[in-house]
Design a protein around this motif. Sequence first.
Motif, PDB file in Angstrom:
ATOM      1  N   GLY A  24     -29.991 -13.252  77.876  1.00 35.78           N
ATOM      2  CA  GLY A  24     -29.650 -13.167  76.463  1.00 35.78           C
ATOM      3  C   GLY A  24     -30.547 -14.089  75.664  1.00 35.78           C
ATOM      4  N   SER A  25     -30.965 -13.642  74.491  1.00 35.52           N
ATOM      5  CA  SER A  25     -31.976 -14.373  73.735  1.00 35.52           C
ATOM      6  C   SER A  25     -31.547 -14.549  72.293  1.00 35.52           C
ATOM      7  N   TYR A  26     -32.266 -15.447  71.611  1.00 34.71           N
ATOM      8  CA  TYR A  26     -32.036 -15.644  70.193  1.00 34.71           C
ATOM      9  C   TYR A  26     -32.607 -14.498  69.355  1.00 34.71           C
ATOM     10  N   ASP A  27     -33.292 -13.547  69.990  1.00 42.09           N
ATOM     11  CA  ASP A  27     -33.732 -12.347  69.257  1.00 42.09           C
ATOM     12  C   ASP A  27     -32.613 -11.307  69.157  1.00 42.09           C
ATOM     13  N   ARG A  28     -31.385 -11.710  69.535  1.00 40.89           N
ATOM     14  CA  ARG A  28     -30.149 -10.927  69.427  1.00 40.89           C
ATOM     15  C   ARG A  28     -30.034  -9.822  70.467  1.00 40.89           C
ATOM     16  N   SER A  29     -30.919  -9.802  71.432  1.00 43.88           N
ATOM     17  CA  SER A  29     -30.875  -8.750  72.441  1.00 43.88           C
ATOM     18  C   SER A  29     -30.414  -9.306  73.783  1.00 43.88           C
ATOM     19  N   SER A  43     -34.657 -18.151  86.436  1.00 40.28           N
ATOM     20  CA  SER A  43     -34.709 -19.162  85.383  1.00 40.28           C
ATOM     21  C   SER A  43     -34.952 -18.491  84.039  1.00 40.28           C
ATOM     22  N   PHE A  44     -34.416 -19.118  82.975  1.00 42.55           N
ATOM     23  CA  PHE A  44     -34.455 -18.563  81.629  1.00 42.55           C
ATOM     24  C   PHE A  44     -34.949 -19.664  80.696  1.00 42.55           C
ATOM     25  N   SER A  45     -36.030 -19.379  79.960  1.00 40.37           N
ATOM     26  CA  SER A  45     -36.755 -20.453  79.285  1.00 40.37           C
ATOM     27  C   SER A  45     -36.996 -20.154  77.816  1.00 40.37           C
ATOM     28  N   ASP A  46     -37.347 -21.223  77.083  1.00 40.74           N
ATOM     29  CA  ASP A  46     -37.724 -21.098  75.681  1.00 40.74           C
ATOM     30  C   ASP A  46     -39.113 -20.491  75.499  1.00 40.74           C
ATOM     31  N   ASP A  47     -39.849 -20.292  76.591  1.00 39.81           N
ATOM     32  CA  ASP A  47     -41.143 -19.610  76.467  1.00 39.81           C
ATOM     33  C   ASP A  47     -40.986 -18.092  76.412  1.00 39.81           C
ATOM     34  N   LYS A  48     -39.736 -17.613  76.197  1.00 39.15           N
ATOM     35  CA  LYS A  48     -39.386 -16.202  76.009  1.00 39.15           C
ATOM     36  C   LYS A  48     -39.523 -15.380  77.287  1.00 39.15           C
ATOM     37  N   THR A  49     -39.496 -16.045  78.442  1.00 38.53           N
ATOM     38  CA  THR A  49     -39.643 -15.333  79.709  1.00 38.53           C
ATOM     39  C   THR A  49     -38.454 -15.592  80.620  1.00 38.53           C
ATOM     40  N   VAL A  50     -38.270 -14.668  81.550  1.00 37.00           N
ATOM     41  CA  VAL A  50     -37.309 -14.792  82.641  1.00 37.00           C
ATOM     42  C   VAL A  50     -38.106 -14.704  83.931  1.00 37.00           C
ATOM     43  N   TYR A  99     -36.381 -17.449  71.940  1.00 41.49           N
ATOM     44  CA  TYR A  99     -35.892 -18.290  73.024  1.00 41.49           C
ATOM     45  C   TYR A  99     -34.877 -17.539  73.884  1.00 41.49           C
ATOM     46  N   VAL A 100     -34.968 -17.720  75.201  1.00 45.65           N
ATOM     47  CA  VAL A 100     -33.989 -17.162  76.133  1.00 45.65           C
ATOM     48  C   VAL A 100     -33.087 -18.314  76.563  1.00 45.65           C
ATOM     49  N   ARG A 101     -31.898 -18.365  75.991  1.00 46.30           N
ATOM     50  CA  ARG A 101     -30.973 -19.480  76.241  1.00 46.30           C
ATOM     51  C   ARG A 101     -29.790 -19.099  77.124  1.00 46.30           C
ATOM     52  N   ALA A 102     -29.652 -17.837  77.495  1.00 48.60           N
ATOM     53  CA  ALA A 102     -28.504 -17.402  78.292  1.00 48.60           C
ATOM     54  C   ALA A 102     -28.984 -16.514  79.423  1.00 48.60           C
ATOM     55  N   GLY A 103     -28.312 -16.605  80.548  1.00 55.75           N
ATOM     56  CA  GLY A 103     -28.682 -15.783  81.688  1.00 55.75           C
ATOM     57  C   GLY A 103     -27.564 -15.699  82.702  1.00 55.75           C
ATOM     58  N   ALA A 104     -27.680 -14.715  83.585  1.00 52.99           N
ATOM     59  CA  ALA A 104     -26.706 -14.533  84.658  1.00 52.99           C
ATOM     60  C   ALA A 104     -27.326 -13.647  85.729  1.00 52.99           C
ATOM     61  N   VAL A 105     -26.822 -13.782  86.952  1.00 53.01           N
ATOM     62  CA  VAL A 105     -27.247 -12.919  88.057  1.00 53.01           C
ATOM     63  C   VAL A 105     -26.062 -12.073  88.476  1.00 53.01           C
ATOM     64  N   CYS A 106     -26.340 -10.851  88.884  1.00 55.89           N
ATOM     65  CA  CYS A 106     -25.271  -9.930  89.258  1.00 55.89           C
ATOM     66  C   CYS A 106     -24.615 -10.401  90.557  1.00 55.89           C
ATOM     67  N   PRO A 107     -23.291 -10.572  90.591  1.00 55.08           N
ATOM     68  CA  PRO A 107     -22.633 -11.048  91.816  1.00 55.08           C
ATOM     69  C   PRO A 107     -22.621 -10.028  92.945  1.00 55.08           C
ATOM     70  N   SER A 108     -22.821  -8.748  92.607  1.00 56.42           N
ATOM     71  CA  SER A 108     -22.780  -7.711  93.638  1.00 56.42           C
ATOM     72  C   SER A 108     -24.166  -7.261  94.096  1.00 56.42           C
TER      73      SER A 108
END
Length: 529
Positions: A183-188, A139-146, A166-175
């Motif tokens: 991915g976060s709004y801190d540009r990283s 899970s990826f949340s606005d509390d800046k944690t994953v 804020y962490v508004r984007a995420g993905a899990v590796c399919p392999s």
Amino acid sequence: MSAFKKTNVKVYSKNEQKLTPDNIYWKQFGVPVLLKEFGPVDYINFSPIEPYHFAVTCSVRVQIYNPITKTVWKNLSRFREAAYGGSFRSDGRLLCAGGEEAVVRMFDVSSKTPLRVFKGHSAPVHRCFFTPDNTHISSFSDDKTVRLWDIPSEKELSIFSDHQDYVRAGAVCPSSPDVVLSGSYDRSVRLYDTRTSTQVLTVDHGSPVESVLFLPSGGIFLSAGGTEIRVWDAIAGGRLLAKISQHHKTVTCLSLASGSKRLLSSSLDRHVKIYDVSTYQVVHTLDYPNAILSVAASADDETVVAGMVDGLVSVSRRETKEIPSKRERHKVSYRYVSDQREFPTADVVVREANADTMSKSDTFLRKFQYSKALDSALLPYVVNKNPHVTVSVLQELMRRKGLQTALAGRDAKSLLAILRFLVKYIGDYRYSRTVTDVSNVLLDIYGDSWDKFPPDVCQMVQRLSVRAKDEVTFTQNLASLEGMMEILLAGSSVVSSESEGSAGIKSTQSAPTWHPSETAQKTFIVNVN
């Protein structure tokens, strides 16, 4: 009396995009069906199993639609506040979703029963996904944690708090079930290994990240934010492979299609771009009526769904052409038999004679009714779709020396139609010469009587003057550019010849010349007092 010769309509060449197999493939979708939701569509996710239902997360519910009937199949409404990021598990039996309540909920899709509630976040959860082993949820949340959750025990296994926004984007590796991307709004964009609860690498996207995505191999991932998509090599330590800048507004969502051979990107500019993953070149573009927040395609590419900011959900379904039956394909046409005794097996097909039709403008030209011929060529459907026909009629009137007769004695309505055509096409290099000549004749006829016409006619004449002046300025700038180019090319040729002479090589080539385009050679003599 000799036969009337039709107007020679010159067809001008157009710079059209070449029709590619991708264009043909993605144009096979029928007219989209628009479904109305109660708020912005946050996320769309397809079930990985047939019949490929898709989940639409919007407002305080997650609705699962049947792609064939476009109706709601299941409605998950156990949310007291806004729901976010509803996504299916790889077997299509479970669905997880976050929301404003700062919890992650898991549902049984068939019975709509809530099975688990994962608590621990202190801010809204915008994205959550099942891991490939189907036993964990990230899970990826606005509390800046994953965070990583264990499904059977409902316990938190790992927490990553390296982001500064804020962490508004995420993905899990399919392999690999142990690799998580955020991915976060801190540009990283950060990559984590859940086995050691450590950060593996971090990259700087340069803009707030709205979406991240793994390619099937797991060694390459993409990030979207601002107007740019970036491609990164995870194996090479986060090396930047490519930058894709095809949108002019914020890119909101990334998705894969065609067996992961095509990449879909949606944007607030109301377009969905489709890329070839091997080259990252745009192969097709889909247009929508409003800004797009999410897009997804089914595993078989039969359905493409896009969700917009105004709550509209556009469902496009691929059209399947029905194969005619054997009886229909071998249907016999009616024929006349010439002589059944001499030629029992030979038929003579009686063909219908094609009538030689004549256009309206040619009909009026044949009767020397020049005003009516020009009126028929200025009809809206002719001007908008076939302006070359209007230009050909004007050229024919000029050849017959009947242009002044056709333009004279007109009322305000017909003058407006002529002026609109001149304003629209005076800058088109294909028609500019004819349009300029017609403008000069029109101004000569009505030069002293414009004040007798309504204000809208005078305003259109002023617009024609402004357009003509703009084209003259543009032509002068091109001429200046031509002169600068010639100086640069002449200087380079002199330097090259001197270097060849010093090396003992005799140069016989002349300096290259640059010829201006037809646009640079246009001249406009439209003067409005």
